[in-house]
Design a protein around this motif. Structure first.
Motif, short mmCIF file in Angstrom:
data_model
loop_
_atom_site.label_atom_id
_atom_site.label_comp_id
_atom_site.label_asym_id
_atom_site.label_seq_id
_atom_site.Cartn_x
_atom_site.Cartn_y
_atom_site.Cartn_z
N HIS A 1 0.83 -1.21 0.00
CA HIS A 1 0.00 0.00 0.00
C HIS A 1 0.86 1.25 0.00
CE1 HIS A 1 -3.34 2.65 0.91
NE2 HIS A 1 -2.72 3.10 1.99
N VAL A 2 1.87 1.29 0.86
CA VAL A 2 2.76 2.44 0.92
C VAL A 2 3.54 2.59 -0.37
CG1 VAL A 2 4.73 3.48 2.13
CG2 VAL A 2 2.92 2.35 3.44
N ALA A 3 3.98 1.47 -0.93
CA ALA A 3 4.77 1.50 -2.16
C ALA A 3 3.97 2.00 -3.35
CB ALA A 3 5.34 0.11 -2.45
N ASP A 4 2.69 1.59 -3.43
CA ASP A 4 1.92 1.82 -4.65
C ASP A 4 0.91 2.96 -4.57
OD1 ASP A 4 3.28 -0.39 -5.63
OD2 ASP A 4 1.63 -1.78 -5.19
N GLU A 5 0.46 3.31 -3.35
CA GLU A 5 -0.69 4.20 -3.23
C GLU A 5 -0.38 5.56 -2.60
OE1 GLU A 5 -3.43 3.37 -4.65
OE2 GLU A 5 -2.79 1.31 -5.10
N VAL A 6 0.81 5.72 -2.03
CA VAL A 6 1.14 6.95 -1.29
C VAL A 6 2.16 7.77 -2.08
CG1 VAL A 6 1.89 7.91 0.90
CG2 VAL A 6 0.70 5.70 0.86
N ALA A 7 1.88 9.05 -2.25
CA ALA A 7 2.79 9.94 -2.98
C ALA A 7 3.84 10.52 -2.03
CB ALA A 7 2.00 11.07 -3.62
N PHE A 8 5.08 10.53 -2.50
CA PHE A 8 6.21 11.08 -1.74
C PHE A 8 7.00 12.03 -2.64
CE2 PHE A 8 5.20 7.28 0.56
CZ PHE A 8 5.67 7.44 1.86
#
Length: 338
Positions: free
Chosen positions: A214-221
């Motif tokens: 989820h963090v890898a694919d869905e969160v913008a950084f």
């Protein structure tokens, strides 16, 4: 002096002091900031203050101290208000900043911090926590053996680290069906957004493979580059500013007129219109980082080293030395094509 800077006293400040040009009680939170130090208050909070004054009332800041209560203790009696003193050779302009709505201290109440981070109104989390707080091993990966990381993996509901707070908040938002916030690192790390993304994915995977995905694919950084000189506030600064205001400010912030913020424009949940107030929104922050490192930081280091060897006490005196100025001009001529 008559009392303390606050919502109740702000109307009594001298006319030459700039004050928030918006109704603070109409502002709602849109940003949580981790690491409410002087740099944040001189930089990101000042940009957000300008956006609030322009009518973007949904971007108030919830400030979070991950360690010390000092900032909260200073600003809470002031309703989050503080003075930004912008100084140059011509004098000093005082501006009261009102963008910080509330302040939390993570070790005192981690649950309150998680509640703020899971508030659906929060669409951006910004960070200025210093390089050390990213808890990297010698090879740049997450230091999984660090005691605070070990604690957060075992106690996700009462984290100590930025990694722990971000991962738990993103997990709770996902379960609740709340879209993830954008994570905007504002620390002086190369490719800071990509670096934090990698570290948080590593941490999340140690908790749960699904959370890692989820963090890898869905969160913008998005990555960003920041610049502004913010000297430490002294007791003499406090006394001088208190005299000018006519009220006490427990923690004003000193800074220079120059400021820069370059941000990769990837904000799926929305963002303030920072570009209206001088922020440079770009596709790739890398070239701007290279420019700062080679032209600004490289030149500043050269001026300092050569100035010290030449007997100059300050950077401005060193830069006025024709031989040092010639060195900088040649350095820039060589670096600009790169």
């Amino acid at each position: 002096m008559n009392g303390r800077l606050s919502n109740a006293t702000i109307a009594k400040l001298p006319a030459e002091v700039l004050v928030p040009r918006y109704a603070r009680n109409s502002v709602t939170p849109g940003i949580v900031h981790l690491g409410v130090g002087a740099f944040h208050r001189a930089h990101q909070a000042a940009y957000v203050d300008a956006c609030l004054a322009d009518g973007e009332s949904g971007w108030g800041i919830v400030g979070v101290s991950l360690r010390s209560p000092d900032t909260r203790d200073a600003l809470e009696p002031q309703d989050g208000l503080y003075t930004l003193a912008i100084r140059d050779s011509a004098g000093e302009q005082l501006q009261v900043i009102g963008s910080i709505q509330s302040l939390l201290v993570a070790p005192e109440d981690p649950g309150a911090v998680l509640a703020a981070l899971t508030d659906p109104r929060i669409r951006i989390v910004t960070l200025t926590i210093t390089e050390k707080a990213y808890l990297r091993a010698a090879d740049g990966s997450l230091d999984g053996a660090h005691p605070d990381i070990v604690h957060d993996l075992a106690n996700p509901g009462s984290p100590k680290t930025a990694h722990g707070f971000l991962a738990e908040a993103l997990a709770r938002r996902s379960i609740a069906g709340t879209p993830p916030f954008t994570v905007l690192c504002c620390d002086n790390l190369p490719a800071n957004g990509a670096t934090l993304h990698r570290l948080l994915v590593e941490f999340a995977k140690l908790r749960d493979a699904g959370l890692g995905r989820h963090v890898a694919d869905e969160v913008a950084f998005p990555s960003s580059m920041v610049d502004r000189i913010v000297p430490a506030t002294t007791d003499a600064d406090r006394a001088r500013i208190g005299q000018q205001l006519g009220v006490e400010d427990a923690w004003p912030v000193m800074t220079e007129p120059f400021r820069q913020w370059v941000i990769e424009d990837r904000f799926p949940a929305g963002r303030p219109a920072w570009e209206r107030f001088g922020v440079t929104m770009v596709e790739d922050v890398g070239p701007f980082e290279d420019m700062k490192l080679r032209l600004l930081n490289g030149a500043h280091s050269g001026i300092a080293y050569l100035g010290l060897l030449s007997g100059h006490a300050t950077v401005d005196r060193a830069f006025a030395d024709p031989s040092i100025r010639q060195f900088v001009d040649r350095l820039w001529a060589e670096a600009i094509p790169t």
